[in-house]
Each structure stands twice: as C-alpha cells, then as structure tokens.
Write a protein that holds these residues in place. Structure first.
Motif, mmCIF file in Angstrom:
data_model
loop_
_atom_site.group_PDB
_atom_site.id
_atom_site.type_symbol
_atom_site.label_atom_id
_atom_site.label_comp_id
_atom_site.label_asym_id
_atom_site.label_seq_id
_atom_site.Cartn_x
_atom_site.Cartn_y
_atom_site.Cartn_z
ATOM 1 N N LEU A 9 0.838 -1.190 0.000
ATOM 2 C CA LEU A 9 0.000 0.000 0.000
ATOM 3 C C LEU A 9 0.881 1.252 0.000
ATOM 4 C CD1 LEU A 9 -3.017 0.857 0.214
ATOM 5 C CD2 LEU A 9 -2.617 1.120 2.677
ATOM 6 N N PHE A 10 1.896 1.222 0.839
ATOM 7 C CA PHE A 10 2.824 2.329 0.953
ATOM 8 C C PHE A 10 3.453 2.640 -0.413
ATOM 9 C CE2 PHE A 10 7.002 4.132 2.172
ATOM 10 C CZ PHE A 10 6.540 5.186 2.958
ATOM 11 N N PHE A 11 3.863 1.586 -1.084
ATOM 12 C CA PHE A 11 4.468 1.745 -2.409
ATOM 13 C C PHE A 11 3.483 2.349 -3.405
ATOM 14 C CE2 PHE A 11 4.820 -0.103 -6.676
ATOM 15 C CZ PHE A 11 6.031 0.435 -7.069
ATOM 16 N N LEU A 12 2.248 1.790 -3.409
ATOM 17 C CA LEU A 12 1.279 2.253 -4.405
ATOM 18 C C LEU A 12 0.872 3.702 -4.159
ATOM 19 C CD1 LEU A 12 -0.962 -0.924 -4.837
ATOM 20 C CD2 LEU A 12 0.662 0.064 -6.477
ATOM 21 N N VAL A 13 0.605 4.041 -2.894
ATOM 22 C CA VAL A 13 0.183 5.417 -2.591
ATOM 23 C C VAL A 13 1.338 6.382 -2.877
ATOM 24 C CG1 VAL A 13 -0.526 6.989 -0.745
ATOM 25 C CG2 VAL A 13 -1.567 4.733 -0.920
ATOM 26 N N GLY A 14 2.547 5.995 -2.453
ATOM 27 C CA GLY A 14 3.718 6.852 -2.675
ATOM 28 C C GLY A 14 3.945 7.096 -4.154
ATOM 29 N N THR A 15 3.910 6.010 -4.940
ATOM 30 C CA THR A 15 4.136 6.157 -6.382
ATOM 31 C C THR A 15 3.050 7.021 -7.008
ATOM 32 O OG1 THR A 15 5.086 3.952 -6.360
ATOM 33 C CG2 THR A 15 4.547 4.861 -8.510
ATOM 34 N N GLY A 16 1.811 6.756 -6.582
ATOM 35 C CA GLY A 16 0.682 7.531 -7.118
ATOM 36 C C GLY A 16 0.858 9.018 -6.844
ATOM 37 N N LEU A 17 1.241 9.351 -5.620
ATOM 38 C CA LEU A 17 1.407 10.766 -5.270
ATOM 39 C C LEU A 17 2.505 11.424 -6.112
ATOM 40 C CD1 LEU A 17 1.108 10.984 -1.377
ATOM 41 C CD2 LEU A 17 -0.278 12.149 -3.099
ATOM 42 N N CYS A 18 3.627 10.700 -6.253
ATOM 43 C CA CYS A 18 4.742 11.268 -7.021
ATOM 44 C C CYS A 18 4.368 11.471 -8.479
ATOM 45 C CB CYS A 18 5.982 10.371 -6.936
ATOM 46 S SG CYS A 18 6.689 10.391 -5.287
ATOM 47 N N VAL A 19 3.720 10.485 -9.072
ATOM 48 C CA VAL A 19 3.310 10.616 -10.474
ATOM 49 C C VAL A 19 2.338 11.778 -10.616
ATOM 50 C CG1 VAL A 19 2.018 9.507 -12.337
ATOM 51 C CG2 VAL A 19 3.726 8.209 -11.064
ATOM 52 N N GLY A 20 1.381 11.867 -9.700
ATOM 53 C CA GLY A 20 0.393 12.956 -9.743
ATOM 54 C C GLY A 20 1.076 14.311 -9.675
ATOM 55 N N THR A 21 2.012 14.461 -8.725
ATOM 56 C CA THR A 21 2.700 15.741 -8.575
ATOM 57 C C THR A 21 3.483 16.082 -9.844
ATOM 58 O OG1 THR A 21 3.008 15.090 -6.290
ATOM 59 C CG2 THR A 21 4.223 17.027 -7.027
ATOM 60 N N PHE A 22 4.147 15.078 -10.380
ATOM 61 C CA PHE A 22 4.936 15.281 -11.591
ATOM 62 C C PHE A 22 4.043 15.760 -12.747
ATOM 63 C CE2 PHE A 22 6.727 13.573 -15.573
ATOM 64 C CZ PHE A 22 7.942 14.225 -15.561
#
Ligand code: HEC
Ligand code: HEC
Length: 237
Positions: A9-22
């Motif tokens: 979950l940590f990985f998915l949420v973290g990746t999602g946030l970074c992609v979104g910000t980018f």
C-alpha cells in the motif's frame, strides 16, 4: 517492520502521489510557456530569423537557451548585452569586430536577413527564463564605478549604454573589458574631445590601417561617448 500488505500500500500510494505531482507540475509548466516566451511578440521577422539560425548552423559554435556547442559565446542575452547595432555589425563582418581572435564564419547575409536574425535574438532575449543564464550585472558595476568612487574627482557622466554594449568588447576601463584596443582609463588626458569625435566617426580616416572598426554609432552616441571619455583624466584612476 511493515507487513507485506502495508508495504504494498505504501508503495502504491507513494508512487501515485509522485506521479500525480509530476503530472501537475508538467501541466503547469506547459501552461506558462506562452506567457513566459511572450508568444504574442513572435513576429514574422523573428520566425524567419529562427529559420536562418537553424539553417546556418549557428549552434555548431554557439549555445542558445543553453543548447548547442561551447566554442563561441552563449547568445540568449546577446541582444541586451551588445545591442542591435553591434549584432548587425558582427553578422556583416565578424573579423572587424573581433580582429585576430577565434573565427566566426563571415556569412553573406543580406540586410533583411540580419534584421530577421536580430529580431530572433531580441525575442529570445526577452523570454522569462527564470533567471537563466546567470550573469554578472555589468550595468550595475558600471554605475557604481562611473561615479569615480571616492577619488574626489568630478566624474559626472555615467557610462553610456553604447559603451557597455560595444566598446568594452575591445577596451578595458577600470580593469573590465577586452584587450584588442588600449585601456581607456585616463584617455581624456591623452586625447582631446574633438579628436575623439573624429576618431569615433571613422577610425580609418584618422589612422589608416587601424584595427578599430568604424562602428554604427549615431551622432547622439558620439556626442555622449566623447563627453564621457574626455572627462576620464589620468589622475581620476
Ligand atoms: C565557426 C563557429 C561559429 C559559427 C558557425 C557562428 N559563430 Fe557567432 N561567433 C563565433 C565566435 C568564435 C564568436 C566570438 C568572437 C571571438 O571571440 O573572436 C562569435 C560571436 C558572435 C556574436 C557576438 C557575441 C558577443 O557576445 O559579442 C554574435 C551575435 C554571433 N556570433 C552570432 C552568430 C549567428 C547568428 C550565427 C549563425 C548565423 C553564428 N554566430 C555562427 C563563432 C561562430
Ligand atoms: C573591434 C574592437 C574595437 C571596438 C569594438 C572598439 N575599439 Fe576603440 N580601439 C580599438 C583598437 C585596436 C584601438 C587602437 C587603434 C590604434 O591605435 O591603431 C582603439 C583605439 C581607441 C581610442 C584611442 C585610444 C588611445 O589611447 O589612443 C579610443 C578613444 C577608442 N578606441 C574608443 C572606442 C569607443 C568609444 C568604442 C565604442 C564605441 C570603441 N573604441 C570600440 C579597437 C576597438
């Protein structure tokens, strides 16, 4: 320790946030492009200039917006640094403007080609590049130094813009500038104003064979420059 599922979950949420910000930052940057490049000022002439820039391989030697080769000066801010007259003179006859130095190609540009290239340089130079390229502020140094710092000597005329754009390419004043010609500190003690006026009109007429080119100066600029130079007295250093 995270369990396997919470690590996932940590990985998915973290990746999602970074992609979104980018993505948001990318969209924001693209949205600002028209404003930062002053798209509305992109004239027909500047577009022709860009075409000439590309077809004549200027980037084989120069960089612009940081891209290109590092043989010759960065040209992003050349319009501000040298002004339109110097750029035109340079494109007409690079050897006259930088005698005996590294070589720039002497192209066979027509006057309208030169105008187009200059318009392109102007447009590039006016872009908001978030402070790129960093540069020493020559204008500022000139004003501070122009008042004859603490010598008690009345040096009342500030350096004309034409001086900072064209003359320092070849002449030093107070240690700054090129060394194709002599340093101009104290030149007012060596030469009188009339001579300087004649010199600036046409160096070749005063001293045939001299390396100083006839520069495209207006009468006003000559008046201003000669007034400025003739007040630079030897003891004012
Ligand atoms: C073969 C390499 C070369 C090419 C190609 C070249 N230049 Fe240059 N250019 C130079 C060099 C070298 C200088 C600096 C002169 C010196 O230091 O002797 C220069 C200087 C300049 C300057 C004055 C810069 C300044 O700060 O004083 C301008 C403007 C300029 N070039 C424009 C152009 C344009 C426009 C093109 C393409 C049409 C071009 N150059 C193609 C080598 C080149
Ligand atoms: C392309 C290089 C170049 C540029 C640009 C240039 N000069 Fe010169 N200048 C020279 C050279 C070389 C000499 C020495 C000439 C000689 O004695 O044959 C000279 C000489 C002079 C002299 C005579 C100095 C003395 O002590 O005898 C003055 C004054 C002068 N320049 C003013 C200017 C001014 C003002 C500008 C800007 C509008 C300027 N120059 C731009 C190359 C240049």
């Amino acid at each position: 320790m995270l369990s396997k599922s919470s690590a996932k979950l940590f990985f998915l949420v973290g990746t999602g946030l970074c992609v979104g910000t980018f993505l948001l930052l990318t969209i924001d940057t693209i949205r600002r492009v028209p404003e930062q490049t002053n798209q509305q000022n992109l004239s027909e002439s500047a577009i022709r200039g860009k075409h000439l820039w590309e077809t004549n391989n200027c980037m084989g030697c120069h960089t612009i917006l940081g891209e290109g080769a590092y043989y010759a000066p960065e040209l992003t801010k050349v319009y501000e640094r040298r002004g339109p007259k110097f750029i035109a003179a340079m494109l007409k006859d690079p050897y006259a403007m930088y005698p005996g130095q590294r070589k720039m190609v002497r192209y066979d540009f027509s006057d309208s080609d030169i105008q187009d290239l200059t318009a392109f340089m102007k447009w590039i130079g006016e872009m908001d590049l978030n402070g790129f390229p960093p540069k020493p502020n020559i204008g500022q140094i000139a004003t501070i130094e122009g008042v004859g710092a603490g010598t008690g000597v009345a040096q009342t005329i500030d350096r004309p813009i034409a001086f900072n754009q064209m003359c320092i390419v070849c002449h030093k004043l107070r240690g700054q500038g090129g060394d194709v010609g002599p340093a101009l500190d104290g030149v007012g003690s060596r030469l009188d104003r009339d001579y300087i006026v004649r010199w600036l009109h046409d160096p070749q007429a005063v001293k045939p064979g001299t390396l100083m080119p006839k520069l495209p100066l207006s009468e006003e600029e000559i008046v201003e420059l000669s007034a400025f130079l003739s007040q630079l007295k030897e003891d004012a250093k």
